[in-house]
Design an enzyme around this catalytic site. Structure first.
Site, short mmCIF file in Angstrom:
data_model
loop_
_atom_site.label_atom_id
_atom_site.label_comp_id
_atom_site.label_asym_id
_atom_site.label_seq_id
_atom_site.Cartn_x
_atom_site.Cartn_y
_atom_site.Cartn_z
CE LYS A 59 -0.49 -0.93 -4.47
NZ LYS A 59 -0.71 -2.34 -4.81
CD GLU A 92 3.43 -4.23 -10.82
OE1 GLU A 92 2.69 -4.06 -9.82
OE2 GLU A 92 4.59 -4.70 -10.74
CB SER A 131 -5.85 1.17 0.65
OG SER A 131 -6.78 1.59 -0.34
#
Length: 398
Positions: A93, A115, A382
């Site tokens: 991210k 969010e 990830s």
């Protein structure tokens, strides 16, 4: 294999998917963001600054790790892990968060909202906001806050205000609703760092582009290690940012198969899942036209996944297009399969993956033994599983 034209078009469409389905109040902000991104992506100074931050702050490039013991345990294809879990903040991210905070600064926006579901995007956003001296507000479903308490604490230590959302299922969809309400109210001063490859144009394109570094690196690293391209790419798919980041640089390589793994929850027949391609239909949700889980009346269905990051009723529009074109195949892993994979990777390779990632690992565990030993698989690791340890420990009675 069909040749895939550059996507999206000027209005953000991936074939019949994508677009801009937002209140009129947000159109000016989205058009400003689109224009600024177009300027930035062609600006060598922007690219240089982002590359330096990805290297010196986030920790890129991430390794391509040969999972030798897992490969031997399973038999069949060689399994490599793209180690996005080793990035600063613990997941992919940060790639997108760094890109978007630079855009916010170029536009003079000093208030940042986001969010988050599993909390990793919230942590990444809080991190880049702290580094830039920006105010940060993160919306998170109350259910997700309870099961991701570690990431809530991390965001607060980083100076972010974490707002609990109690409406509806109190998970990711509701958190996005609240973030969009905030943005409508404060659009002049605020930039919304959306965390996945979904929502209105330009977000699906922009988030994909910021994550392409995953696939660009993986391609180069595999060529260095094996002197050829991989045969198969596997990644989990919630909104779809880590998957599209890995897949996109390989889309024109006909020899490379790709599988996106959705959240099968308690099973497709149970109705308690978040596998949009297993019963979803074309619809519009939170700014984009794509596959959405809806009931017979068109109402958004309740979703479920052991992973907060995959528990969402829609999928990114580019994934819908790639599925229609046949270029990418989409499958699912159940909660039980993901939890078993979580434990297997920890015990066999000494790597505790995020529960999102564990869905991709679960598919690799099923697939690798069916392939010849000379086949090469890359699984996108990830995120790391620190945030999920207590939840997994409760499941296994540890």
């Amino acid at each position: 294999m069909p040749t895939l034209a550059p996507m999206p078009d000027a209005r953000g469409h991936f074939g019949p998917y994508g677009g801009m389905f937002v209140p009129e109040t947000l159109m000016a902000a989205l058009e400003e963001l689109t224009a600024e991104y177009e300027r930035a992506r062609h600006d060598p100074a922007f690219r240089r600054e982002l590359d330096e931050l990805l290297r010196d702050f986030a920790g890129r490039p991430t390794p391509l790790y040969f999972a030798e013991r897992l490969t031997k345990r399973l038999g069949g294809a060689k399994i490599y892990l793209k180690r996005e879990d080793l990035l600063h903040t613990g997941a992919h991210k940060i790639n997108n968060a760094l890109g978007q905070i630079l855009l916010a600064q170029r536009m003079g926006k000093r208030r940042i909202i986001a969010e988050t579901g599993a909390g990793q995007h919230g942590v990444a956003t809080a991190t880049v906001a702290a580094r830039s001296g920006c105010e940060c507000v993160v919306y998170m479903g109350a259910v997700d806050m309870e099961r991701q308490a570690l990431n809530v604490a991390r965001m607060r230590f980083l100076g972010a205000k974490v707002v609990a959302v109690t409406a509806g299922q109190a998970t990711l969809k509701e958190a996005i609703n609240e973030a969009m309400r905030d943005w409508v109210t404060n659009v002049r001063t605020t930039h919304y760092i959306l965390g996945s490859a979904l929502g209105s144009h330009p977000y699906p394109m922009m988030v994909r582009d910021f994550h392409r570094v995953i696939g660009v690196e993986a391609r180069r690293q595999m060529l260095e290690r094996e002197a050829r391209l991989p045969d198969l790419l596997i990644a989990c798919v919630g909104g779809g940012s880590n998957a599209i980041g890995l897949f996109h640089p390989f889309l024109q390589d006909a020899s490379v198969r790709m599988i996106g793994v959705e959240a099968g929850g308690e099973g497709i027949r149970s109705g308690k899942h978040a596998a949009r391609f297993q019963g979803g239909k074309l619809g519009v949700l939170q700014g984009t036209k794509t596959f959405v889980l809806t009931d017979a009346d068109g109402q958004i269905e309740l979703t479920h996944s052991v992973s907060a990051g995959l528990d969402y009723a829609a999928i990114g529009p580019e994934h819908s297009f790639l599925r229609d074109s046949g270029r990418v195949t989409y499958d699912y892993a159940t909660d039980d399969e993901a939890l078993a994979a979580f434990r297997t990777l920890a015990e066999v390779e000494g790597i505790i993956p995020a529960l999102e990632t564990a869905h991709a690992i679960a598919h690799a565990i099923k697939t690798a033994p069916t392939l010849p030993a000379d086949q090469l698989i890359i699984v996108n690791c990830s995120g790391r599983g620190d945030k999920d340890v207590s939840q997994a420990a409760a499941h296994f009675g540890l």
